[in-house]
Each structure stands twice: as C-alpha cells, then as structure tokens.
Design an enzyme around this catalytic site. Sequence first.
Site, mmCIF file in Angstrom:
data_model
loop_
_atom_site.group_PDB
_atom_site.id
_atom_site.type_symbol
_atom_site.label_atom_id
_atom_site.label_comp_id
_atom_site.label_asym_id
_atom_site.label_seq_id
_atom_site.Cartn_x
_atom_site.Cartn_y
_atom_site.Cartn_z
ATOM 1 N N ARG A 147 5.611 -12.753 9.331
ATOM 2 C CA ARG A 147 6.260 -11.505 8.966
ATOM 3 C C ARG A 147 7.604 -11.387 9.675
ATOM 4 N NH1 ARG A 147 4.129 -6.354 9.621
ATOM 5 N NH2 ARG A 147 2.332 -7.053 8.471
ATOM 6 N N GLU A 174 0.868 -1.174 0.000
ATOM 7 C CA GLU A 174 0.000 0.000 0.000
ATOM 8 C C GLU A 174 0.910 1.231 0.000
ATOM 9 O OE1 GLU A 174 -2.724 0.393 3.286
ATOM 10 O OE2 GLU A 174 -3.498 2.272 2.479
ATOM 11 N N LYS A 184 4.851 0.824 9.629
ATOM 12 C CA LYS A 184 4.950 2.063 8.864
ATOM 13 C C LYS A 184 4.486 3.248 9.700
ATOM 14 C CE LYS A 184 3.336 0.083 4.812
ATOM 15 N NZ LYS A 184 2.572 0.110 3.580
HETATM 16 P P1 ATP Z 1 2.660 -2.052 8.114
HETATM 17 O O1 ATP Z 1 1.931 -3.025 8.988
HETATM 18 O O2 ATP Z 1 4.075 -1.794 8.493
HETATM 19 O O3 ATP Z 1 1.892 -0.803 7.832
HETATM 20 P P2 ATP Z 1 1.662 -3.412 5.862
HETATM 21 O O4 ATP Z 1 1.592 -4.871 6.035
HETATM 22 O O5 ATP Z 1 0.386 -2.678 6.014
HETATM 23 O O6 ATP Z 1 2.816 -2.813 6.740
HETATM 24 P P3 ATP Z 1 1.740 -3.372 3.045
HETATM 25 O O7 ATP Z 1 2.161 -2.248 2.207
HETATM 26 O O8 ATP Z 1 0.310 -3.718 3.070
HETATM 27 O O9 ATP Z 1 2.280 -3.046 4.486
HETATM 28 O O10 ATP Z 1 2.599 -4.662 2.756
HETATM 29 C C1 ATP Z 1 2.844 -5.153 1.463
HETATM 30 C C2 ATP Z 1 3.214 -6.590 1.545
HETATM 31 O O11 ATP Z 1 4.362 -6.762 2.350
HETATM 32 C C3 ATP Z 1 2.113 -7.421 2.150
HETATM 33 O O12 ATP Z 1 1.979 -8.601 1.396
HETATM 34 C C4 ATP Z 1 2.607 -7.722 3.527
HETATM 35 O O13 ATP Z 1 2.119 -8.952 3.963
HETATM 36 C C5 ATP Z 1 4.119 -7.718 3.340
HETATM 37 N N1 ATP Z 1 4.767 -7.319 4.578
HETATM 38 C C6 ATP Z 1 4.544 -6.203 5.293
HETATM 39 N N2 ATP Z 1 5.303 -6.181 6.398
HETATM 40 C C7 ATP Z 1 6.035 -7.321 6.382
HETATM 41 C C8 ATP Z 1 7.005 -7.891 7.265
HETATM 42 N N3 ATP Z 1 7.374 -7.287 8.394
HETATM 43 N N4 ATP Z 1 7.541 -9.087 6.919
HETATM 44 C C9 ATP Z 1 7.187 -9.698 5.784
HETATM 45 N N5 ATP Z 1 6.282 -9.228 4.916
HETATM 46 C C10 ATP Z 1 5.704 -8.044 5.212
HETATM 47 MG MG MG Z 2 -1.242 -3.597 4.727
#
Ligand code: ATP
Ligand code: MG
Length: 595
Positions: A300, A40, A310
């Site tokens: 994760r 995102e 984030k």
């Molecule tokens: P945050 O929780 O930090 O805001 P998010 O999961 O909302 O991160 P996205 O932009 O939705 O961030 O993530 C894009 C992809 O990266 C998704 O498929 C998510 O599962 C993966 N992802 C995000 N954080 C991690 C992590 N710490 N380890 C592995 N994969 C991750």
């Molecule tokens: Mg997300």
Amino acid sequence: MSLDNKESAAPAPSDFIRDIVAAHVAENKYPRIHTRFPPEPNGYLHIGHAKSICLNFGIAREFGGICNLRMDDTNPTKEDIEYVESIQADVNWLISAWADDKLGLKPKGQTPKAISEDGKRDFYLPAVTDASARSGLEPFYASDYFDQIYDYAEQLIEKGKAFVCDLTPEQTDEYRRNALESPFRNRTPEENLDLFQRMKAGEFPDGTRTLRARIDVASPNIWMRDPLIYRIRHAEHHHTGNKWCIYPMYDFAHCLSDYLEGITHSICTLEFEVHRPLYDWILESLELPRPLPRQYEFARLALGYTVMSKRKLMQLVNENLVTGWDDPRMPTISGIRRRGVTPQSLRNFAYNIGITKYNGLTDVAVLEYAIRDDLNKRAQRRLAVLRPIKVTISNYPEGKVEELDAVNNPEDESAGKRKIPFSRELFIERDDFAEVPPPKFFRLKPGGEVRLKYAYIIKCEETVKDADGHITELRCTADLDSKTGGATAARKVKGTIHWVSAAHAVDAEVRLYDRLFTVPDPGAEEDFKSTLNPHSLEIVTAKCEPSLKDAKPEERYQFERMAYFALDLDSRPGKLVLNRTITLKDTWAKEAQKW
Ligand code: ATP
Ligand code: MG
C-alpha cells in the site's frame, strides 16, 4: 491547454503484477482480463486508493480488459450514500486521465451472472462501449449480490462446511485465539440450515448468533480458524434498505463478488495476503465452475507528512481540524483535486512509484515532482503579487497606460501572448525589496536597480515610511529606454521581478497551503493530531493582473516566480479565490518550496 484535452497514453509501466497478467494473456488463460477496484463506502478516497485505481484500471486498459468499480458495502452501520457518491465522482475524475478507455462501464440494471443457463462458467460482458457514457461510470455493489451470497452460504451449510455458532463475539474471539473448537461446531446441516434461515428471518438479536466457516481451529493462520462469514445486524443499509438483518463478512462477500463479476485478477494490499487461503477455501469448497478469480497483493502507499487511514482522516473532519474531506490540505482525492492537481499528475505519480511487495514511506517529493512536471507544461503564466508593497515611478507620466506583451506559456508556444497594463503606480512583492540587503541580494534595494518583467529597469530612489517606521511605498525612477524595442533594452541587471499595475489590479483571496503535518510519519506518533502544522494555511489578498478576472476552474495558473494556482470552488463572480497547488521548484525562497 484545458484539462479536458485528452493526452495520448503514457507508456505502460511494468511490475510483478503486470508480468503475471501478461503471462496469463500469453497462455490465453482467461477469455478476458478483468480487474476491479472495491472501496468500502465508509469514507472518501485518498491518494492510496488512487494508486490502486491506477493499477486496476491501468491493467484493464493495457491488456484490453475491463475494470469494475465495486462498492464493497457489507457493513451497513459504517457506510453512507455520501461516500458512495464521492467515490464515484473521484474515480470518474481520476480515470478521465485516460482518453481512450471503456472501462468498467455497466449497462444500467444489468447484474453479473456467473453461470449461464447451460451450467457453464459465464463471464459477464458489459455491452456499453459508448465513450459518452464515461461520466456515468456506474458502480457495482456487493450488496446487489446478497441473495446469491446467501445461497452460497446455505450451500456451504449443506456441505457441512459452515455452522451456526451461539458464542458471543468476545467468546468467539477468545476461542479462536486459543485454537478452541466452538461447542456448536458439530451441529447437523439440518439444524444449521434452520437456524441460519431464522437468523435471516430476524428471530435473533444482534450478536447472539453467527455463521462460521468450518475449516480448522488449529490452523497457524488465525483467519482459517473457523472464521465468521455472517453476522446479525438489525440495521438499515444505504443500498438494500431493510431487506436484510444478516450481513456477510468482508472475506465471504469479497471472493464471491469477484467470482460473480468474472474477475480474473483480484488485486489488493499486502495485509490481505493472510486472507488469501480463506479466499481460495471458500471458492474451492463451493466447487464452483472454473476459472476462479485469484488474489494478488501489493504494498500500500504510505506518503510522507500525511496520514492515510480513513479513520484518522475522519477524525480530522469530525473535529473540524480541516474544513471537510475536500479540504485542499487533505490527502483525499477530492482535496487534491480541489487544490488544483490534475488527474494526469496523480496517474503519473502512481506510475512513477511503481508496484512492489515492500511497505515503506514514499517521499512526498515524488508526488511534488509529478505535480510540477505536469503543471509546468499546462499552466498559464500570470503576474500576481501576494504580499504587495506600492511602487511609484516618479518619471513615468501620470495617467499614461501602456499595454505590454506577456508570454502565456514558454513551454507551449500555441498558448500565445496577452497584454498587461503598465502605469506609474505599481505593486511589487514586499520580499523583493530589502532596505538592508543580505549578501547576493539581486532584487530591489535602496539605490539599486532591477528589471520589471516584460517592462522597464527601475531604480529605487527613496523609501517612504509611516510613523512606526514601516516602509509603505518605494519611490523609483525607470530607465524609459529599457523596455523591449528601446535603446537600452539589452541592458542587463542582475534581478528580474514581477509586478502589477495598481490601478488595474484585481484582488484575489489566495490560500497558501503548506504540509498538514510537521513530521514525516504522523501516523506513527502516539497522538497524530499533536503533529498538525499550525501554519498549514495562510490567507493573503493578492493583487493580480486584470486577465485573472476571467480565471476558469479548468485552467491552471503559474504566478510567475511564485507558485502554481487553481481557482477554488468558493469563487464567485466578483470574488476570486485561488488555491496554491504547489510552489515552484526553483524558487529563490527555500522556505517556499514546501508542498
Ligand atoms: P483504510 O485502511 O484507510 O480504511 P481500506 O483499505 O479499508 O482503507 P478500502 O475502501 O477497503 O479502504 O480500499 C479499497 C481498495 O483500495 C482496496 O483494494 C485496498 O487494498 C486499496 N487501498 C486502500 N488503501 C490503500 C493504500 N494506501 N495504497 C494502495 N491501495 C490502497
Ligand atoms: Mg478495507
């Protein structure tokens, strides 16, 4: 060795997701393996995303498939073009660690089509295979499918599987928590269709109506309790402008975007496991031509001594606790890159930690190992003194300069040798001298001897102090026969230290980074910012051997006995700025071993 040198593919790892994919390949389940990485655009990517990128692009690469970069951009109020651009740059940089891929290349202007003219399931086939187009890995946008996603929503309504609900957001939450049916649940498809079209036309203010899936309010899984699939948001979108005032929710847009792109394996992190029934329900309810994409979940990445959310990273940026998203102390891909870490070492790290179903904190030492291992092989060795003290060799002629041979990389003979100037006045590291040496101190001390790397054995004859009693200079004599080729060249003394010729030294601003936080799991603290390390950055003016004048951004350097360094983007002609990427593993100073 420059960073553009493509290395041959590392051996492919194995894990439960790759096992599943391999089985699907063996049974020819799909015309082709197709994964995606769907960030995102509401912040910069971090090292957790790097794990996901390496998994998704890695699988595509290993199984002859394709991986799409897709902006999961369904929330206009939190997203921004700055993030879109940074994500694109970071993914490109990271996958440049693979020499041979043709992954996720999207021909300009082509949007996926899930169903061909004859009504059969059609897999979108990117036509571009030109590796020169790689730097332009073009993202897909979920928002490009808003028309199709809207049509699917109407189809659900027509099937009696979605309804327009007039409850407020708070009421909706409460009803769902208490497993209560919405009073609007039994509207007719005609009425729902009419209201939904008027939602789209902008007749209603934000928050007054939603479109909800009609599933089962009594489900033990809260995500199945008639979840929201569309909401009203009168907001401009960074990609679709003002075309829409209703936006699909993540759960609705995601499975359909996967479907439209022909994704076979939709890999995400464990917190989405409970969303999987909804993912499947939407695709099943629309009775779409098979095969359908399927979701798989993995743990994760959480890394010691940093935070990964984030939202928290954004706070550090907004409150100026770091210099920006690309501050080299940040766990963002752009920060890590700026610090001097190579994409290869991040990829190796991702492979080393593996893919599991269990959440846990990964020791930062695992990352450090991958970085050192990579830099040890590629870094050019240089002599530089970070905290200088002056040394005068009293028996060395004034005005004389010798050019001595120095090895560029003991791990890589092809890196060759260079010349370094030696003269009567030098700098050595202040810490390499002790007036009152502790036991087993093998460096310079009053009356003691030490070898200057690539040069002579010197002996400390006298210390010069200022009025406050601080040592300002060391007067030494050299054994002038002790350099390579000399009569006493083989003479052994216990310590060898680095040095630079004072007259030839170039100054550099050197940024010494330490961990950003003082505790292993700052995110678990009540106030994560209270655990910020006040000493996470120290700036020194180093004295460097003259060849560093020509330091290049794509090179990596090891200052012998000190650490690995890379040129910072703040460097200008005439002003060198170097970032400490990481200290040496086997450095004598325990304190200096920190990342
Ligand atoms: P945050 O929780 O930090 O805001 P998010 O999961 O909302 O991160 P996205 O932009 O939705 O961030 O993530 C894009 C992809 O990266 C998704 O498929 C998510 O599962 C993966 N992802 C995000 N954080 C991690 C992590 N710490 N380890 C592995 N994969 C991750
Ligand atoms: Mg997300």
